[in-house]
Design an enzyme around this catalytic site. Sequence first.
Site, PDB file in Angstrom:
ATOM      1  N   CYS A 367      45.244  38.415  37.843  1.00  0.00           N
ATOM      2  CA  CYS A 367      44.531  38.253  36.593  1.00  0.00           C
ATOM      3  C   CYS A 367      45.484  37.160  35.657  1.00  0.00           C
ATOM      4  O   CYS A 367      45.980  37.137  34.883  1.00  0.00           O
ATOM      5  CB  CYS A 367      44.309  39.473  35.533  1.00  0.00           C
ATOM      6  SG  CYS A 367      43.570  40.579  36.505  1.00  0.00           S
ATOM      7  N   GLU A 368      44.876  35.907  36.092  1.00  0.00           N
ATOM      8  CA  GLU A 368      45.607  34.742  35.727  1.00  0.00           C
ATOM      9  C   GLU A 368      45.052  33.350  36.157  1.00  0.00           C
ATOM     10  O   GLU A 368      44.977  33.301  37.307  1.00  0.00           O
ATOM     11  CB  GLU A 368      47.148  34.615  36.187  1.00  0.00           C
ATOM     12  CG  GLU A 368      47.976  33.284  35.902  1.00  0.00           C
ATOM     13  CD  GLU A 368      48.196  33.311  34.224  1.00  0.00           C
ATOM     14  OE1 GLU A 368      47.849  32.538  33.744  1.00  0.00           O
ATOM     15  OE2 GLU A 368      48.792  34.224  33.705  1.00  0.00           O
TER      16      GLU A 368
END
Length: 439
Positions: A367-368
């Site tokens: 999640c980046e």
Amino acid sequence: MIEVADRVLPVSADVSDSGVLAIGGMPVTELAKEFGTPLYIYDEATLRANMRRYVNALSANYPDALPLYASKAYSDPHVVKIAAEEGMGLDVVSAGEIAVGVAAGFPLDRMYFHGNNKLPEELAYALEAGVGRIVVDNFNEIDLLNTIAGQAGKRAQILLRIGPGVEAHTHDYIKTGALDSKFGFALPIGQAEEAVARAQAAPHLDLIGLHAHIGSQIFDIEPYVDTLDLLIQFAQDMTDKYGLQMTELSPGGGWGIRYTGADDPPPIEDLAETVAVTVKDRMAALGWDLPRLVVEPGRSIVGQAGVGLYAVGSSKTIPDVRKYVAVDGGMADNIRPALYDALYTVLVGNRMHDPAEETVTIAGRYCESGDVLFKDIAMPVLNPGDLIAVPSSGAYCLAMSSNYNLVPRPAVVLVNDGDARLIRRRETLDDLIQPHLDV
Ligand SMILES: *Cc1c(COP(=O)(O)O)cnc(C)c1O
């Protein structure tokens, strides 16, 4: 694609008529089925071949040379054990890496302990365990190690890490301006000389040599020769002024490897021979005995030996912008693309003969937004379950891995001659929960 693949894959790599990549005689499709993905595959034949190239090229040109495996590139007891079997020494940078060497039964007298902020307990552990050499980085460490050695009733055999004012990264070679480094005693501004004076005066330290390490992923031999010349000139001066007896000399590691077809590092033998011949020449001119010659390759030992393997999952097309294809790993197992725009050769391990049909960007699962592994690469149309194989993944991938998003770290297999041995099991959810106390 196959042509480039040939030059980046492990030495045992092969492709079947049906287009399946095999490493060490093991088809990646079978490895994925048995061990799951993401998976890191290390090829024993490549590990041993690269180690032997250093050992043989050095010993053919120099009577007392010791190549160290710089284990921070991938510190694993099985790999370290192979390094011991091949007659290498070991470069370690923490108590953890020393412990891996101890677990592997590595001969501690061939271990060199590096680092710019070794903790007191790490230095004490190293001395107690019998680590052969400490490469002292700074003034605090001279005092700290001297005190700790005194308390332990031991003398520490040390090298000083010198910042010679030479810095090299791939094609970028800087002779001046490399002063601004957190590592070592700067030579051009007199700190190296002060370090020699202080080390010679320390009752529990035996200063036996000089060390420098000038960068990583280096393709030129010239900066190593310049570094050796600076170190040797400095040694001469220090011998005159402080009675230094240099019995060991190390120009460090940093030799580059091929990640893509654009990389063209000269063979390991060129580096080893040039370094050996340079030291021999200079010592003959000075009339000195040959010091032990130490080199410290990390990436060029393990990089080519490792292949990352991911399974394709979801995809997303943004019309006229780009198509993303996501895999089941990413920045937590290989942060190099996000950290410094590292490039790789990307293969479809189960469809090696399929031609490229479109340009896609392969994203990780984390999640980046920056978790993008391979940007704008030509691929066949990928389907869920296809296997993305990433050569040149043996160094500084798992070594820098994390549990970001609480995803368990991948499994690691060592392949050889049609055999695959699980050398690190995939982490489990329990591994992630267990360190959190008193839930
Ligand atoms: C990292 C490091 C190495 C190994 O560098 P590679 O680029 O992996 O060859 C060797 N010596 C020292 C002191 C290092 O810090």
